[in-house]
Scaffold this motif. Structure first.
Motif, PDB file in Angstrom:
ATOM      1  N   MET A   1       7.372  -4.908 -61.913  1.00 35.60           N
ATOM      2  CA  MET A   1       6.610  -4.889 -63.167  1.00 35.60           C
ATOM      3  C   MET A   1       5.302  -4.121 -62.956  1.00 35.60           C
ATOM      4  SD  MET A   1       5.270  -8.085 -65.513  1.00 35.60           S
ATOM      5  CE  MET A   1       6.940  -8.491 -65.967  1.00 35.60           C
ATOM      6  N   THR A   2       4.932  -3.334 -63.941  1.00 37.78           N
ATOM      7  CA  THR A   2       3.693  -2.564 -63.849  1.00 37.78           C
ATOM      8  C   THR A   2       2.485  -3.481 -63.884  1.00 37.78           C
ATOM      9  OG1 THR A   2       4.782  -0.785 -65.055  1.00 37.78           O
ATOM     10  CG2 THR A   2       2.396  -0.678 -64.911  1.00 37.78           C
ATOM     11  N   VAL A   3       1.494  -3.202 -63.046  1.00 41.78           N
ATOM     12  CA  VAL A   3       0.262  -3.975 -63.056  1.00 41.78           C
ATOM     13  C   VAL A   3      -0.418  -3.803 -64.402  1.00 41.78           C
ATOM     14  CG1 VAL A   3      -1.990  -4.292 -61.970  1.00 41.78           C
ATOM     15  CG2 VAL A   3       0.017  -3.709 -60.573  1.00 41.78           C
ATOM     16  N   ARG A   4      -0.924  -4.917 -64.975  1.00 46.93           N
ATOM     17  CA  ARG A   4      -1.482  -4.871 -66.326  1.00 46.93           C
ATOM     18  C   ARG A   4      -2.530  -3.784 -66.499  1.00 46.93           C
ATOM     19  NH1 ARG A   4      -1.666  -8.565 -70.579  1.00 46.93           N
ATOM     20  NH2 ARG A   4      -3.449  -8.335 -71.966  1.00 46.93           N
ATOM     21  N   GLN A   6      -2.740  -0.962 -65.184  1.00 44.04           N
ATOM     22  CA  GLN A   6      -2.223   0.402 -65.149  1.00 44.04           C
ATOM     23  C   GLN A   6      -1.488   0.773 -66.436  1.00 44.04           C
ATOM     24  OE1 GLN A   6       0.203   0.237 -61.613  1.00 44.04           O
ATOM     25  NE2 GLN A   6      -1.508   0.790 -60.275  1.00 44.04           N
ATOM     26  N   ARG A   7      -1.280  -0.184 -67.257  1.00 42.74           N
ATOM     27  CA  ARG A   7      -0.577   0.112 -68.499  1.00 42.74           C
ATOM     28  C   ARG A   7      -1.492   0.848 -69.475  1.00 42.74           C
ATOM     29  NH1 ARG A   7       2.089  -5.780 -69.907  1.00 42.74           N
ATOM     30  NH2 ARG A   7       3.494  -5.947 -68.106  1.00 42.74           N
ATOM     31  N   ARG A   8      -0.870   1.628 -70.348  1.00 44.99           N
ATOM     32  CA  ARG A   8      -1.639   2.232 -71.438  1.00 44.99           C
ATOM     33  C   ARG A   8      -1.980   1.126 -72.435  1.00 44.99           C
ATOM     34  NH1 ARG A   8       1.769   6.744 -74.006  1.00 44.99           N
ATOM     35  NH2 ARG A   8      -0.223   7.429 -74.864  1.00 44.99           N
ATOM     36  N   LYS A   9      -3.138   1.253 -73.052  1.00 49.13           N
ATOM     37  CA  LYS A   9      -3.608   0.228 -73.977  1.00 49.13           C
ATOM     38  C   LYS A   9      -3.168   0.595 -75.402  1.00 49.13           C
ATOM     39  CE  LYS A   9      -7.625  -0.988 -71.153  1.00 49.13           C
ATOM     40  NZ  LYS A   9      -7.028  -2.247 -70.698  1.00 49.13           N
ATOM     41  N   LEU A  10      -2.304  -0.255 -75.960  1.00 45.32           N
ATOM     42  CA  LEU A  10      -1.807  -0.066 -77.325  1.00 45.32           C
ATOM     43  C   LEU A  10      -2.430  -1.131 -78.216  1.00 45.32           C
ATOM     44  CD1 LEU A  10       0.101   1.010 -79.546  1.00 45.32           C
ATOM     45  CD2 LEU A  10       1.872  -0.517 -78.624  1.00 45.32           C
ATOM     46  N   VAL A  11      -3.090  -0.693 -79.274  1.00 51.31           N
ATOM     47  CA  VAL A  11      -3.659  -1.617 -80.256  1.00 51.31           C
ATOM     48  C   VAL A  11      -2.917  -1.430 -81.568  1.00 51.31           C
ATOM     49  CG1 VAL A  11      -5.701  -2.305 -81.554  1.00 51.31           C
ATOM     50  CG2 VAL A  11      -5.925  -1.614 -79.154  1.00 51.31           C
ATOM     51  N   ASP A  28      11.561  -3.608 -76.421  1.00 52.08           N
ATOM     52  CA  ASP A  28      12.983  -3.462 -76.104  1.00 52.08           C
ATOM     53  C   ASP A  28      13.237  -2.220 -75.263  1.00 52.08           C
ATOM     54  OD1 ASP A  28      15.791  -4.274 -76.484  1.00 52.08           O
ATOM     55  OD2 ASP A  28      15.947  -2.418 -77.643  1.00 52.08           O
ATOM     56  N   ARG A  29      12.460  -1.158 -75.535  1.00 56.74           N
ATOM     57  CA  ARG A  29      12.669   0.104 -74.822  1.00 56.74           C
ATOM     58  C   ARG A  29      11.880   0.185 -73.518  1.00 56.74           C
ATOM     59  NH1 ARG A  29      13.395   0.571 -79.999  1.00 56.74           N
ATOM     60  NH2 ARG A  29      14.629   2.226 -80.998  1.00 56.74           N
ATOM     61  N   ALA A  30      10.645  -0.270 -73.563  1.00 54.63           N
ATOM     62  CA  ALA A  30       9.761  -0.107 -72.392  1.00 54.63           C
ATOM     63  C   ALA A  30       8.848  -1.323 -72.279  1.00 54.63           C
ATOM     64  CB  ALA A  30       8.932   1.170 -72.535  1.00 54.63           C
ATOM     65  N   PRO A  31       9.367  -2.443 -71.782  1.00 57.84           N
ATOM     66  CA  PRO A  31       8.597  -3.698 -71.787  1.00 57.84           C
ATOM     67  C   PRO A  31       7.331  -3.668 -70.940  1.00 57.84           C
ATOM     68  CG  PRO A  31      10.624  -3.928 -70.517  1.00 57.84           C
ATOM     69  CD  PRO A  31      10.721  -2.615 -71.225  1.00 57.84           C
ATOM     70  N   ASP A  32       7.234  -2.737 -69.989  1.00 60.27           N
ATOM     71  CA  ASP A  32       6.074  -2.713 -69.095  1.00 60.27           C
ATOM     72  C   ASP A  32       5.170  -1.499 -69.313  1.00 60.27           C
ATOM     73  OD1 ASP A  32       6.982  -5.034 -67.782  1.00 60.27           O
ATOM     74  OD2 ASP A  32       8.364  -3.836 -66.586  1.00 60.27           O
ATOM     75  N   ALA A  33       5.371  -0.787 -70.408  1.00 55.84           N
ATOM     76  CA  ALA A  33       4.633   0.458 -70.601  1.00 55.84           C
ATOM     77  C   ALA A  33       3.233   0.251 -71.174  1.00 55.84           C
ATOM     78  CB  ALA A  33       5.424   1.394 -71.524  1.00 55.84           C
ATOM     79  N   PHE A  34       3.040  -0.828 -71.944  1.00 56.88           N
ATOM     80  CA  PHE A  34       1.776  -0.981 -72.667  1.00 56.88           C
ATOM     81  C   PHE A  34       1.157  -2.357 -72.451  1.00 56.88           C
ATOM     82  CE2 PHE A  34       4.029   2.242 -75.202  1.00 56.88           C
ATOM     83  CZ  PHE A  34       3.047   3.213 -75.317  1.00 56.88           C
ATOM     84  N   ILE A 121     -15.547  -7.704 -83.011  1.00 55.64           N
ATOM     85  CA  ILE A 121     -14.625  -7.732 -81.883  1.00 55.64           C
ATOM     86  C   ILE A 121     -14.186  -6.304 -81.617  1.00 55.64           C
ATOM     87  CG2 ILE A 121     -12.346  -8.517 -81.097  1.00 55.64           C
ATOM     88  CD1 ILE A 121     -12.733 -10.972 -82.860  1.00 55.64           C
ATOM     89  N   GLU A 122     -14.254  -5.869 -80.361  1.00 55.93           N
ATOM     90  CA  GLU A 122     -13.861  -4.505 -80.009  1.00 55.93           C
ATOM     91  C   GLU A 122     -12.733  -4.531 -78.992  1.00 55.93           C
ATOM     92  OE1 GLU A 122     -17.214  -2.280 -78.674  1.00 55.93           O
ATOM     93  OE2 GLU A 122     -18.163  -2.215 -80.654  1.00 55.93           O
ATOM     94  N   GLU A 123     -11.743  -3.680 -79.209  1.00 54.27           N
ATOM     95  CA  GLU A 123     -10.638  -3.550 -78.264  1.00 54.27           C
ATOM     96  C   GLU A 123     -10.444  -2.075 -77.924  1.00 54.27           C
ATOM     97  OE1 GLU A 123      -8.902  -5.562 -76.583  1.00 54.27           O
ATOM     98  OE2 GLU A 123      -9.239  -7.532 -77.516  1.00 54.27           O
ATOM     99  N   PRO A 124     -10.519  -1.688 -76.638  1.00 53.83           N
ATOM    100  CA  PRO A 124     -10.300  -0.290 -76.256  1.00 53.83           C
ATOM    101  C   PRO A 124      -8.825   0.093 -76.422  1.00 53.83           C
ATOM    102  CG  PRO A 124     -10.516  -1.667 -74.318  1.00 53.83           C
ATOM    103  CD  PRO A 124     -10.829  -2.555 -75.484  1.00 53.83           C
ATOM    104  N   TYR A 125      -8.583   1.373 -76.617  1.00 49.21           N
ATOM    105  CA  TYR A 125      -7.205   1.817 -76.829  1.00 49.21           C
ATOM    106  C   TYR A 125      -6.951   3.170 -76.190  1.00 49.21           C
ATOM    107  CZ  TYR A 125      -8.802   5.161 -80.416  1.00 49.21           C
ATOM    108  OH  TYR A 125      -9.412   6.198 -81.081  1.00 49.21           O
ATOM    109  N   ASP A 126      -5.689   3.396 -75.861  1.00 49.71           N
ATOM    110  CA  ASP A 126      -5.157   4.732 -75.601  1.00 49.71           C
ATOM    111  C   ASP A 126      -4.369   5.217 -76.807  1.00 49.71           C
ATOM    112  OD1 ASP A 126      -6.015   5.017 -72.806  1.00 49.71           O
ATOM    113  OD2 ASP A 126      -4.596   3.397 -72.418  1.00 49.71           O
ATOM    114  N   VAL A 127      -3.661   4.260 -77.451  1.00 50.15           N
ATOM    115  CA  VAL A 127      -2.857   4.550 -78.636  1.00 50.15           C
ATOM    116  C   VAL A 127      -3.105   3.446 -79.664  1.00 50.15           C
ATOM    117  CG1 VAL A 127      -0.530   4.879 -79.547  1.00 50.15           C
ATOM    118  CG2 VAL A 127      -1.068   5.641 -77.231  1.00 50.15           C
ATOM    119  N   VAL A 128      -3.169   3.855 -80.933  1.00 53.33           N
ATOM    120  CA  VAL A 128      -3.313   2.894 -82.032  1.00 53.33           C
ATOM    121  C   VAL A 128      -2.134   3.067 -82.996  1.00 53.33           C
ATOM    122  CG1 VAL A 128      -4.709   2.168 -84.020  1.00 53.33           C
ATOM    123  CG2 VAL A 128      -5.831   2.842 -81.896  1.00 53.33           C
ATOM    124  N   ILE A 129      -1.627   1.951 -83.474  1.00 48.02           N
ATOM    125  CA  ILE A 129      -0.647   1.965 -84.563  1.00 48.02           C
ATOM    126  C   ILE A 129      -1.255   1.207 -85.741  1.00 48.02           C
ATOM    127  CG2 ILE A 129       1.628   1.217 -85.361  1.00 48.02           C
ATOM    128  CD1 ILE A 129       2.599   1.362 -82.492  1.00 48.02           C
TER     129      ILE A 129
END
Length: 837
Positions: A1-4, A6-11, A28-34, A121-129
């Motif tokens: 499992m990827t270390v937390r 090291q994952r990209r941050k998805l908000v 379902d596709r990438a459980p450890d990516a984000f 409240i602030e949350e950093p991101y690499d990707v936002v949806i």
């Protein structure tokens, strides 16, 4: 499992059906990516907004419509800010900024600070949806804001509307589209006269043509809802007490005590606008669901794609799959090119399917129409260049799934157009799953594509329809797609494997119900543990215990050997667990009629035990919510009333209108009959819960047509008996079983139906599925005509079950075991509550 770290941050901004669905697809596709963080303005997990009318009507509890309870987020490592509204994306600092919302009695308002004192409240991101969805459109009506006027969009809206309706006699719903009609259906259960107001000349103009709209209107008016089309509301008039009437632009007026607005939706785009993203009618996205910022994506009802807005779930599921493919890297070049619009649903119990265009575009279009006004059936096809361009099915949607697939995939229509509506006379299906494109949606209920099913068959060892369903959810909704799933199995494997476990009554005992019952009877097995010892090689299966306990109580009402670990926590303490680990207590109130003495006892208990909420239920009872486990024995003793069995798979309640005592329309004494039914069948266990109703006339104020069993008074002092109705996640008008002349006959045939359902229903199969599976003609022959000669035996067996009834609350004076109401058992209760959200 990827270390937390090291994952990209998805908000994800938005925790509705779109936001939760895209997260499910990504996991379902990438459980450890984000490393996933979600903002949700409502203080809950994700729930199914399609079922809100069932919550308003009392057919479903709010907890029953949750798709992802709070425990799901924790189990998947998702940080959920529930009750926090994202206000903007700081694209320079790459953080999403949100503020906690305070839930007060009327609405959500922004607090100056959150619970910790921080303003934001602030949350950093690499990707936002962004998946903020939509809000109800509020028409420009004078006085629309204020007490007595409501929107219909959230669980809390349902609670506010239901609370207010208790003091009202008349309600008006502005909007005759799908949402407005669903709101009207929910209001019917609160004993108010409902009027639907539609500005267009017909109902559901987006889905129906004029003739179908007229037919739907006639059906709706037949169940007691007034419909006014072609009217525009100008003003909501009020006095000091509240809403008094509505004034229309044509000078007319309508007396009403409350107004519910459900006149369409508008995209919620504020967070995108505040963040400098391109917004037109919605948040503008390209074919990868990417906004004007490469790091920000969006989907759902807030999105504008190729100039189009979408308000149905199927396009949202397609967008979620595309976006998950892109972000997970499974298919970074995946594109969403738009959706053909089609929907299959039930409105007021009326089956409806609509797709594509509702009117021909030119004289070259073929128009095929079949109408059966007496039975409320209307079918219309528009064929253009030998392909389906549009279709309307009202009252009979048997052909809907085939038509939908052919329409979506552009499959040529057969030369004999009638085959599209009535099937081929040769019996050969028009649609073959192998002919569908890979992205064709096979399961509309759960948004499962052909490619996903093929993947499960080829790569996940799914060799039966049941295993495909377990892996993909295909077939777990209405079930109409199972034939296509079977075709795909045959195409991929050469055959459909027979999986006997799909037919087991419970998963831990390898026998279908009839064989299981025969073995239990022949061996005289009267306890759950003995079933496992004799029929499952001694292997106990916790998931099977509750179902086996219910079955054994049905077979041996006097001799069943009760084992406490075979009960769910609700049945162990005879109350309904809530999300915070407290319990709900619902005493029985026969037919919804109580006494001043009972009301005073309930009030004294509520004060003595500091009950946080006292609520009137949709079944005409009083619910005491928030009671601590250790207080339950005292509560029951002080109430001195029988259990309402609101916590188990059994007969629940028999709802009634006022019948002949006060109503000027009453044809039969529905209250007396309802009380007789409740006293006769209280506590009788069954494969699933049973909700009954009696109606003193066909106006159906108590919703008897859509209950598990309903008795409706008609002219001549007679009663019609309907079975297999539903008004929850599935909506189904009950089938007419029999017409009888007396209360005694009503009780006899209700008893026969309940007993036959107890004996032949699958575990957790509601009566609407049971009746559809057995067939009303077969049931009529067995239960009414006594074609199998079992009528007297059914009468005797249900009488035996009735005679064996004991009020479970009498156990309160003597707990069955030391920790029944205290001790470590409470930790288990809290764990169950958290897991269930």
């Amino acid at each position: 499992m990827t270390v937390r770290g090291q994952r990209r941050k998805l908000v994800v901004i938005g925790n509705g059906m779109a936001g939760a669905r895209v997260v499910e697809e990504i996991l379902d596709r990438a459980p450890d990516a984000f490393d996933i963080t979600m903002f949700g303005a409502e203080p809950y997990g994700n729930y199914n907004r399609i079922l809100l009318s069932s919550v308003l009507g009392g057919a479903e509890a709010p907890t029953e419509i949750f798709m992802n309870p709070i425990g799901w987020y924790r189990d998947n490592g998702i940080r959920l800010h529930a009750g926090v509204k994202a206000s903007r994306i700081d694209r320079r600092s790459r953080v999403v900024v949100g503020r906690r919302l305070r839930k007060d009695a009327l609405a959500y308002t922004v607090d100056a600070a959150d619970e910790d004192g921080a303003a934001e409240i602030e949350e950093p991101y690499d990707v936002v949806i962004i998946a903020t969805g939509s809000r109800p459109f509020v028409p420009p009506v004078e006085g629309i804001e204020g007490a007595g006027a409501f929107l219909f969009r959230t669980i809390d809206d349902c609670a506010r509307i239901a609370d207010y309706a208790r003091e009202c006699r008349h309600a008006a719903v502005i909007g005759g589209g799908l949402l407005g009609l669903e709101a009207a259906r929910g209001l019917l259960t609160h004993d108010v006269e409902v009027t639907v107001l539609e500005a267009a000349p017909q109902l559901m103009a987006a889905q129906l043509d004029a003739e179908a709209g007229k037919m739907l209107r006639k059906t709706i008016e037949g169940i007691g809802i007034r419909v006014m089309c072609g009217v525009m509301t100008r003003r909501v008039a009020r006095s000091d007490e509240g809403v008094t009437h509505l004034e229309f632009t044509d000078g007319n007026r309508l007396e009403t005590d409350m107004v519910v607005v459900s006149a369409g939706i508008r995209p919620i785009t504020e967070v995108a606008s505040a963040s400098g993203l391109t917004v037109e009618r919605g948040i503008v996205c390209d074919d990868r669901m990417q906004t004007s910022d490469p790091s920000v994506f969006a989907l759902g009802e807030c999105v504008e794609h190729r100039g189009q807005l979408y308000g149905l779930v199927e396009p949202i599921w397609e967008q979620a799959r595309t976006l998950a493919d892109v972000l997970s890297g499974v298919r970074p070049d995946a594109v969403y090119t738009g959706s053909k619009l089609g929907t299959k649903l039930k409105v007021m119990g009326v089956e409806l399917a609509s797709m594509g265009e509702t009117a021909p575009a030119s004289e070259d279009d073929e128009v095929i129409v079949y109408r059966e006004p007496v039975n409320g059936i209307y079918k219309k096809l528009i064929v253009r260049d030998h392909r389906i361009a549009g279709a309307i099915l009202l009252g009979d949607t048997a052909a809907a799934d085939t038509l939908m697939q052919m329409y979506m995939a552009g499959i040529p229509a057969p030369e004999r157009r009638a085959d599209l509506l009535f099937g081929s006379p040769t019996g050969v299906g028009l649609l073959q799953a192998a002919d569908l494109p890979d992205n064709a949606q096979i399961c509309n209920c759960n948004g499962v594509s052909k490619s996903r099913i093929v993947e499960a068959i080829r790569n996940e060892a799914c060799q039966s329809v049941g295993k495909v369903a377990a892996a993909t959810k295909a077939g777990l909704g209405c079930g109409s797609c199972k034939s296509l799933v079977a075709q795909l199995l045959e195409t991929c494997l050469g055959e459909v494997a027979f999986d006997p476990s799909e037919h087991y009554y419970v998963p831990g005992v390898p026998l279908e119900k009839s064989r299981l019952v025969a073995e239990i009877r022949n061996r005289g097995i009267k306890s759950v543990s003995e079933v496992f010892r004799q029929l499952a090689g001694g292997r106990e299966d916790p998931d099977s215990k509750v179902g086996l306990a219910s079955l054994l109580k049905t077979l041996w009402p006097d001799e069943y050997e009760d084992e406490r670990d075979a009960r769910f926590v609700n049945d162990r303490v005879h109350a309904n667990i809530q999300k915070d680990g407290t319990f709900s207590v619902v005493p029985r109130i026969y037919g919804g009629v109580t006494t001043p003495d009972e009301l005073m006892r309930i009030a004294r208990v509520a004060v003595k035990y500091a009950v946080p909420m006292v609520k009137l239920t949709g079944g005409q009872r009083i619910d005491l919510l928030g009671i601590r486990r250790e207080d339950l024995p005292g509560v029951w003793k002080d109430l001195g009333m029988p259990s309402g069995h609101a916590y188990t798979k059994a007969f629940r309640t028999c709802k009634s209108c006022v019948g002949t005592d006060f109503c000027r329309y009453g044809l039969g004494d529905s209250i007396a009959l309802s009380q007789k039914i409740e006293r006769r069948f209280q506590g009788v266990e069954s494969p699933h819960k049973m909700k009954l109703a009696t109606a003193g006339c066909p106006r159906n104020c108590s919703e008897a047509y859509v209950k598990d069993v309903g008795a409706v008074a008609i002219e001549g002092g007679r009663w019609e008996l309907y079975v297999g109705g539903a008004a929850g996640g599935s909506v189904r008008k009950g089938d007419l079983l029999h017409t009888v002349d007396s209360h005694d006959e009503v009780l006899r045939f209700i008893g026969r139906f309940i007993q036959y359902y107890r004996e032949h229903g699958k575990y957790l199969e509601r009566t609407y599925g049971f009746v559809a599976r057995i067939g009303i003609e077969n049931l009529r022959k067995i239960l009414v005509e006594d074609s199998l000669g079992v009528g007297r035996r059914l009468d005797a067996d249900i009488r035996k079950a009735v005679d064996a009834y004991q009020d479970p609350w009498k156990e309160a004076d003597a707990p069955a075991y030391a920790e029944q109401f205290s001790g470590p058992g409470l930790a288990h209760v809290l764990e169950v509550a958290e897991n269930n959200g």
